[in-house]
Motif scaffolding. Structure first.
Motif, PDB file in Angstrom:
ATOM      1  N   LEU A   1      -5.746 -10.458  -7.028  1.00  0.00           N
ATOM      2  CA  LEU A   1      -5.008  -9.744  -8.065  1.00  0.00           C
ATOM      3  C   LEU A   1      -3.867  -8.900  -7.511  1.00  0.00           C
ATOM      4  CD1 LEU A   1      -7.861  -8.676 -10.526  1.00  0.00           C
ATOM      5  CD2 LEU A   1      -6.310 -10.623 -10.686  1.00  0.00           C
ATOM      6  N   ASN A   2      -3.498  -9.134  -6.262  1.00  0.00           N
ATOM      7  CA  ASN A   2      -2.317  -8.447  -5.720  1.00  0.00           C
ATOM      8  C   ASN A   2      -1.061  -9.220  -6.118  1.00  0.00           C
ATOM      9  OD1 ASN A   2      -3.497  -6.204  -4.346  1.00  0.00           O
ATOM     10  ND2 ASN A   2      -4.320  -7.661  -2.848  1.00  0.00           N
ATOM     11  N   THR A   3      -0.880  -9.356  -7.425  1.00  0.00           N
ATOM     12  CA  THR A   3       0.258 -10.113  -7.941  1.00  0.00           C
ATOM     13  C   THR A   3       1.155  -9.178  -8.757  1.00  0.00           C
ATOM     14  OG1 THR A   3      -0.893 -10.696  -9.993  1.00  0.00           O
ATOM     15  CG2 THR A   3      -1.122 -12.225  -8.125  1.00  0.00           C
TER      16      THR A   3
ATOM     17  N   LYS B   1      -6.614  -0.209 -10.732  1.00  0.00           N
ATOM     18  CA  LYS B   1      -7.569  -0.202  -9.616  1.00  0.00           C
ATOM     19  C   LYS B   1      -8.972  -0.611 -10.071  1.00  0.00           C
ATOM     20  CE  LYS B   1      -5.537   2.915  -6.217  1.00  0.00           C
ATOM     21  NZ  LYS B   1      -4.237   3.190  -6.794  1.00  0.00           N
ATOM     22  N   ASP B   2      -9.310  -0.209 -11.307  1.00  0.00           N
ATOM     23  CA  ASP B   2     -10.639  -0.507 -11.841  1.00  0.00           C
ATOM     24  C   ASP B   2     -10.870  -2.022 -11.903  1.00  0.00           C
ATOM     25  OD1 ASP B   2     -13.126   0.197 -13.204  1.00  0.00           O
ATOM     26  OD2 ASP B   2     -12.181  -0.592 -15.018  1.00  0.00           O
ATOM     27  N   GLN B   3      -9.904  -2.757 -12.442  1.00  0.00           N
ATOM     28  CA  GLN B   3     -10.035  -4.215 -12.552  1.00  0.00           C
ATOM     29  C   GLN B   3     -10.042  -4.882 -11.181  1.00  0.00           C
ATOM     30  OE1 GLN B   3      -9.933  -6.602 -15.527  1.00  0.00           O
ATOM     31  NE2 GLN B   3     -11.023  -4.767 -16.149  1.00  0.00           N
ATOM     32  N   GLN B   4      -9.240  -4.367 -10.249  1.00  0.00           N
ATOM     33  CA  GLN B   4      -9.229  -4.938  -8.899  1.00  0.00           C
ATOM     34  C   GLN B   4     -10.601  -4.798  -8.235  1.00  0.00           C
ATOM     35  OE1 GLN B   4      -5.796  -3.042  -6.992  1.00  0.00           O
ATOM     36  NE2 GLN B   4      -4.818  -5.043  -6.918  1.00  0.00           N
ATOM     37  N   GLU B   5     -11.255  -3.664  -8.491  1.00  0.00           N
ATOM     38  CA  GLU B   5     -12.583  -3.455  -7.909  1.00  0.00           C
ATOM     39  C   GLU B   5     -13.633  -4.338  -8.575  1.00  0.00           C
ATOM     40  OE1 GLU B   5     -13.151   0.728  -8.342  1.00  0.00           O
ATOM     41  OE2 GLU B   5     -11.608   1.232  -6.854  1.00  0.00           O
ATOM     42  N   LYS B   6     -13.492  -4.551  -9.895  1.00  0.00           N
ATOM     43  CA  LYS B   6     -14.483  -5.347 -10.617  1.00  0.00           C
ATOM     44  C   LYS B   6     -14.322  -6.839 -10.343  1.00  0.00           C
ATOM     45  CE  LYS B   6     -15.458  -2.359 -14.581  1.00  0.00           C
ATOM     46  NZ  LYS B   6     -15.203  -2.121 -16.016  1.00  0.00           N
TER      47      LYS B   6
END
Length: 400
Positions: A123-125, A112-117
């Motif tokens: 990145l929904n892969t 979740k951290d990387q998706q937010e950054k």
């Protein structure tokens, strides 16, 4: 039971800077003299977030390897290879995915951290969701026992341990396991067999961790057991089955204290870096133009070192006498900012000089780098195939 082996990798995202050197590479250089080490270019991992710009990856792989060699990573001491050149990583990743609950992947903090950054990226892969499992496959394929990581990466290692534990639990129960384990105990000889049984009982009945450690030490010393029997007895100790995959330990590394030119963490995204092989003129220019304490408008104005990015460089590079000189000179206006910067310039150039020297032959003869990687890939593939033979056999995929 498993060889003491260290594994670490880096994504090929461009030329490395002094933050990488002080945060990762200096540690690698120490480890290569203490353990069997494998260091790899994580090009598949780079694709999890840069899948739409593959040219970046290809462009940066070789530059990064030269940076490793320039820093002092020694191919005679460690195995250097490229992840995608050892296809067994992908095979183990696929096989481990069959037993990995989705919830385990979704709870990895960096997901979740990387998706937010990285909001600008889609990145929904599946690849992004599954990259912690690919990371686990990278580690488990070599049965690595130690993985150097920063504190923020420890959940990934714990995840890998859980995967190894689950795999061993599901697939380590070979037919007739208990009978084979009992037969292996007899091979220890009567005295050691009694000791093994006693330690096993103390651990399983009383939870005595010292008894577990003593039993493992006993097995490590046995020269007359086959690898299969040794694995069975390790598994039998803890009430499980045959130990096929190792559970790695995190080796916590100190966070890099290398500041950027603006006082923030050194990072390409902040455009505040000094690269490992930057030419001396550029390094000198960057340091000389660094911002300083804004209170020192004139040469005669006293300053506060703690508010000056240059002071952070002194903390990394200067000895006690130089730090004292810089600190006193700043707070009394006894020295100017350019005077304060010169020892930092000298120290960085001194640190980089051997890097330039080591890099020169690889820059002039790129085939040397490719040969080092080819040899490393061959060694890595051999180790990976040893693991995969046992994994395939345990999963019923050994059709020979």
């Amino acid at each position: 039971m498993f060889a003491d082996r260290v594994l670490s990798g880096m994504r090929p995202t461009g030329g490395l800077h002094l933050g990488h050197y002080h945060g990762v590479l200096k540690n690698w250089i120490e480890l290569q003299h203490q353990f069997e080490c494998l260091f790899f270019v994580a090009d598949w991992h780079a694709l999890t977030t840069h899948y739409d710009t593959p040219e970046i990856i290809e462009e940066h792989v070789w530059d990064m390897v030269i940076d490793w060699l320039a820093a002092g990573v020694d191919p005679a001491q460690a195995t250097l290879f490229i992840q995608s050149r050892v296809p067994a990583h992908a095979e183990l990743h696929v096989l481990l995915s069959m037993i990995t609950p989705l919830g385990w992947l979704e709870r990895v903090p960096s997901y979740k951290d990387q998706q937010e950054k990285l909001v600008e990226k889609e990145l929904n892969t599946y690849g992004f969701l599954g990259y912690p499992l690919l990371q686990s496959a990278d580690i488990l394929i070599y049965r690595a026992t130690r993985v150097p990581v920063g504190e923020d990466q420890t959940p990934h290692i714990e995840f890998t341990r859980e995967i190894a534990r689950r795999f061993n639990h599901v697939y380590g129960k070979e037919p007739g396991f208990q009978e084979k384990a009992e037969a292996a105990i007899k091979k220890l000889g009567s005295r050691k067999a009694r000791l093994y049984r006693d330690l096993r009982n103390r651990y399983q009945e009383q939870g005595d961790d010292e008894a577990l450690a003593a039993a493992k030490s006993l097995l490590d010393e046995q020269q007359n057991l086959s690898m299969g029997d040794q694995e069975r007895l390790f598994g039998y100790l803890e009430g499980g089955g045959k130990m096929i995959l190792s559970e790695p330990e995190a080796m916590l590394t100190k966070a890099s204290k290398m500041p950027g030119l603006d006082g923030q963490k050194m990072s390409k995204s902040y455009n505040n870096t000094i690269t490992l092989r930057e030419d001396p003129e550029s390094v000198t220019r960057k340091i000389r133009t660094m911002p300083t304490d804004p209170a020192r408008v004139r040469r005669t104005d006293p300053g506060t070192p703690e508010k000056c990015p240059v002071w952070q460089f002194h903390l990394v590079y200067s000895d006690e006498d130089t730090k004292r000189w810089a600190y006193e000179g700043c707070i009394t206006a006894g020295i100017g900012c350019l005077d304060c910067k010169q020892p930092v310039i000298d120290a960085i150039l001194t640190e980089q000089r051997p890097m330039h020297q080591r890099a020169r032959m690889y820059e002039e003869e790129p085939s040397l780098v490719r040969n080092i990687i080819a040899d490393g890939c061959e060694r890595a593939d051999k180790l990976a195939q040893e693991t995969m033979r046992e994994v395939r056999e345990a999963m019923g995929l050994d059709y020979s």
